[in-house]
Design a protein around this motif. Structure first.
Motif, PDB file in Angstrom:
ATOM      1  N   THR A  90       0.808  -1.223   0.000  1.00  0.00           N
ATOM      2  CA  THR A  90       0.000   0.000   0.000  1.00  0.00           C
ATOM      3  C   THR A  90       0.836   1.265   0.000  1.00  0.00           C
ATOM      4  O   THR A  90       0.287   2.356   0.036  1.00  0.00           O
ATOM      5  CB  THR A  90      -0.944   0.012   1.214  1.00  0.00           C
ATOM      6  N   GLN A  91       2.147   1.151  -0.049  1.00  0.00           N
ATOM      7  CA  GLN A  91       2.996   2.336  -0.062  1.00  0.00           C
ATOM      8  C   GLN A  91       3.004   2.939  -1.467  1.00  0.00           C
ATOM      9  O   GLN A  91       2.933   2.230  -2.463  1.00  0.00           O
ATOM     10  CB  GLN A  91       4.426   1.973   0.327  1.00  0.00           C
ATOM     11  N   GLN A  92       3.087   4.265  -1.502  1.00  0.00           N
ATOM     12  CA  GLN A  92       3.163   4.937  -2.791  1.00  0.00           C
ATOM     13  C   GLN A  92       4.571   4.791  -3.341  1.00  0.00           C
ATOM     14  O   GLN A  92       5.545   4.844  -2.611  1.00  0.00           O
ATOM     15  CB  GLN A  92       2.817   6.413  -2.654  1.00  0.00           C
ATOM     16  N   SER A  93       4.633   4.597  -4.645  1.00  0.00           N
ATOM     17  CA  SER A  93       5.956   4.449  -5.254  1.00  0.00           C
ATOM     18  C   SER A  93       6.658   5.804  -5.311  1.00  0.00           C
ATOM     19  O   SER A  93       6.028   6.845  -5.377  1.00  0.00           O
ATOM     20  CB  SER A  93       5.820   3.886  -6.669  1.00  0.00           C
ATOM     21  N   GLU A  94       7.976   5.762  -5.321  1.00  0.00           N
ATOM     22  CA  GLU A  94       8.745   6.999  -5.361  1.00  0.00           C
ATOM     23  C   GLU A  94       8.983   7.466  -6.789  1.00  0.00           C
ATOM     24  O   GLU A  94       9.578   8.498  -7.016  1.00  0.00           O
ATOM     25  CB  GLU A  94      10.080   6.773  -4.641  1.00  0.00           C
ATOM     26  N   ALA A  95       8.500   6.709  -7.781  1.00  0.00           N
ATOM     27  CA  ALA A  95       8.697   7.068  -9.180  1.00  0.00           C
ATOM     28  C   ALA A  95       7.549   7.925  -9.710  1.00  0.00           C
ATOM     29  O   ALA A  95       7.458   8.146 -10.907  1.00  0.00           O
ATOM     30  CB  ALA A  95       8.828   5.810 -10.025  1.00  0.00           C
ATOM     31  N   ALA A  96       6.674   8.388  -8.839  1.00  0.00           N
ATOM     32  CA  ALA A  96       5.556   9.215  -9.285  1.00  0.00           C
ATOM     33  C   ALA A  96       6.088  10.549  -9.829  1.00  0.00           C
ATOM     34  O   ALA A  96       7.050  11.094  -9.304  1.00  0.00           O
ATOM     35  CB  ALA A  96       4.605   9.468  -8.128  1.00  0.00           C
ATOM     36  N   PRO A  97       5.457  11.075 -10.894  1.00  0.00           N
ATOM     37  CA  PRO A  97       5.930  12.345 -11.457  1.00  0.00           C
ATOM     38  C   PRO A  97       5.674  13.498 -10.494  1.00  0.00           C
ATOM     39  O   PRO A  97       4.711  13.465  -9.722  1.00  0.00           O
ATOM     40  CB  PRO A  97       5.095  12.509 -12.730  1.00  0.00           C
ATOM     41  N   PRO A  98       6.517  14.500 -10.514  1.00  0.00           N
ATOM     42  CA  PRO A  98       6.309  15.654  -9.628  1.00  0.00           C
ATOM     43  C   PRO A  98       5.025  16.400  -9.999  1.00  0.00           C
ATOM     44  O   PRO A  98       4.611  16.403 -11.149  1.00  0.00           O
ATOM     45  CB  PRO A  98       7.548  16.515  -9.851  1.00  0.00           C
ATOM     46  N   LYS A  99       4.434  17.060  -9.028  1.00  0.00           N
ATOM     47  CA  LYS A  99       3.143  17.732  -9.247  1.00  0.00           C
ATOM     48  C   LYS A  99       3.283  18.994 -10.108  1.00  0.00           C
ATOM     49  O   LYS A  99       2.325  19.432 -10.711  1.00  0.00           O
ATOM     50  CB  LYS A  99       2.540  18.096  -7.902  1.00  0.00           C
ATOM     51  N   ASP A 100       4.469  19.602 -10.155  1.00  0.00           N
ATOM     52  CA  ASP A 100       4.640  20.855 -10.884  1.00  0.00           C
ATOM     53  C   ASP A 100       4.976  20.648 -12.354  1.00  0.00           C
ATOM     54  O   ASP A 100       5.176  21.615 -13.072  1.00  0.00           O
ATOM     55  CB  ASP A 100       5.757  21.678 -10.229  1.00  0.00           C
ATOM     56  N   GLU A 101       5.034  19.418 -12.807  1.00  0.00           N
ATOM     57  CA  GLU A 101       5.407  19.146 -14.194  1.00  0.00           C
ATOM     58  C   GLU A 101       4.259  19.536 -15.133  1.00  0.00           C
ATOM     59  O   GLU A 101       3.105  19.207 -14.881  1.00  0.00           O
ATOM     60  CB  GLU A 101       5.706  17.650 -14.337  1.00  0.00           C
ATOM     61  N   PRO A 102       4.551  20.267 -16.227  1.00  0.00           N
ATOM     62  CA  PRO A 102       3.482  20.625 -17.162  1.00  0.00           C
ATOM     63  C   PRO A 102       2.926  19.379 -17.851  1.00  0.00           C
ATOM     64  O   PRO A 102       3.649  18.437 -18.137  1.00  0.00           O
ATOM     65  CB  PRO A 102       4.178  21.550 -18.163  1.00  0.00           C
ATOM     66  N   ARG A 103       1.631  19.386 -18.109  1.00  0.00           N
ATOM     67  CA  ARG A 103       0.986  18.188 -18.647  1.00  0.00           C
ATOM     68  C   ARG A 103       1.054  18.116 -20.167  1.00  0.00           C
ATOM     69  O   ARG A 103       1.011  17.036 -20.716  1.00  0.00           O
ATOM     70  CB  ARG A 103      -0.469  18.143 -18.187  1.00  0.00           C
ATOM     71  N   GLY A 104       1.100  19.232 -20.859  1.00  0.00           N
ATOM     72  CA  GLY A 104       1.279  19.216 -22.296  1.00  0.00           C
ATOM     73  C   GLY A 104      -0.025  19.206 -23.077  1.00  0.00           C
ATOM     74  O   GLY A 104      -1.121  19.267 -22.531  1.00  0.00           O
ATOM     75  N   CYS A 105       0.113  19.108 -24.381  1.00  0.00           N
ATOM     76  CA  CYS A 105      -1.013  19.272 -25.298  1.00  0.00           C
ATOM     77  C   CYS A 105      -1.965  18.079 -25.266  1.00  0.00           C
ATOM     78  O   CYS A 105      -3.172  18.255 -25.415  1.00  0.00           O
ATOM     79  CB  CYS A 105      -0.465  19.471 -26.709  1.00  0.00           C
ATOM     80  N   LEU A 106      -1.467  16.877 -25.089  1.00  0.00           N
ATOM     81  CA  LEU A 106      -2.361  15.716 -25.099  1.00  0.00           C
ATOM     82  C   LEU A 106      -3.324  15.760 -23.925  1.00  0.00           C
ATOM     83  O   LEU A 106      -4.467  15.318 -24.049  1.00  0.00           O
ATOM     84  CB  LEU A 106      -1.544  14.421 -25.072  1.00  0.00           C
ATOM     85  N   PHE A 107      -2.890  16.282 -22.789  1.00  0.00           N
ATOM     86  CA  PHE A 107      -3.812  16.438 -21.658  1.00  0.00           C
ATOM     87  C   PHE A 107      -4.898  17.447 -21.996  1.00  0.00           C
ATOM     88  O   PHE A 107      -6.068  17.246 -21.677  1.00  0.00           O
ATOM     89  CB  PHE A 107      -3.063  16.876 -20.405  1.00  0.00           C
ATOM     90  N   ALA A 108      -4.536  18.532 -22.671  1.00  0.00           N
ATOM     91  CA  ALA A 108      -5.527  19.550 -23.044  1.00  0.00           C
ATOM     92  C   ALA A 108      -6.540  18.977 -24.032  1.00  0.00           C
ATOM     93  O   ALA A 108      -7.727  19.284 -23.953  1.00  0.00           O
ATOM     94  CB  ALA A 108      -4.827  20.770 -23.637  1.00  0.00           C
ATOM     95  N   LEU A 109      -6.093  18.145 -24.957  1.00  0.00           N
ATOM     96  CA  LEU A 109      -7.010  17.576 -25.947  1.00  0.00           C
ATOM     97  C   LEU A 109      -7.907  16.506 -25.356  1.00  0.00           C
ATOM     98  O   LEU A 109      -8.874  16.104 -25.993  1.00  0.00           O
ATOM     99  CB  LEU A 109      -6.212  16.991 -27.122  1.00  0.00           C
TER     100      LEU A 109
END
Length: 50
Positions: A4-23
């Motif tokens: 149940t532990q969260q992995s440490e490889a999760a992306p940082p929260k401040d990373e921009p999501r980019g165009c595919l997220f917008a679409l």
């Protein structure tokens, strides 16, 4: 037993999501679909009826 532990490889929260997220946003897809249909109707009108 489940891990149940969260992995440490999760992306940082401040990373921009980019165009595919917008679409992937439903209002944008609906807007683009309406504009695309209007352009398609205008093109078919020009090709077939004029």
């Amino acid at each position: 037993m489940l891990d149940t532990q969260q992995s440490e490889a999760a992306p940082p929260k401040d990373e921009p999501r980019g165009c595919l997220f917008a679409l992937s946003q439903p209002p944008l897809i609906i807007f683009l679909a309406v504009i695309g249909c209007l352009l398609l109707m205008a093109a078919l009108h020009d090709l077939l009826l004029l």
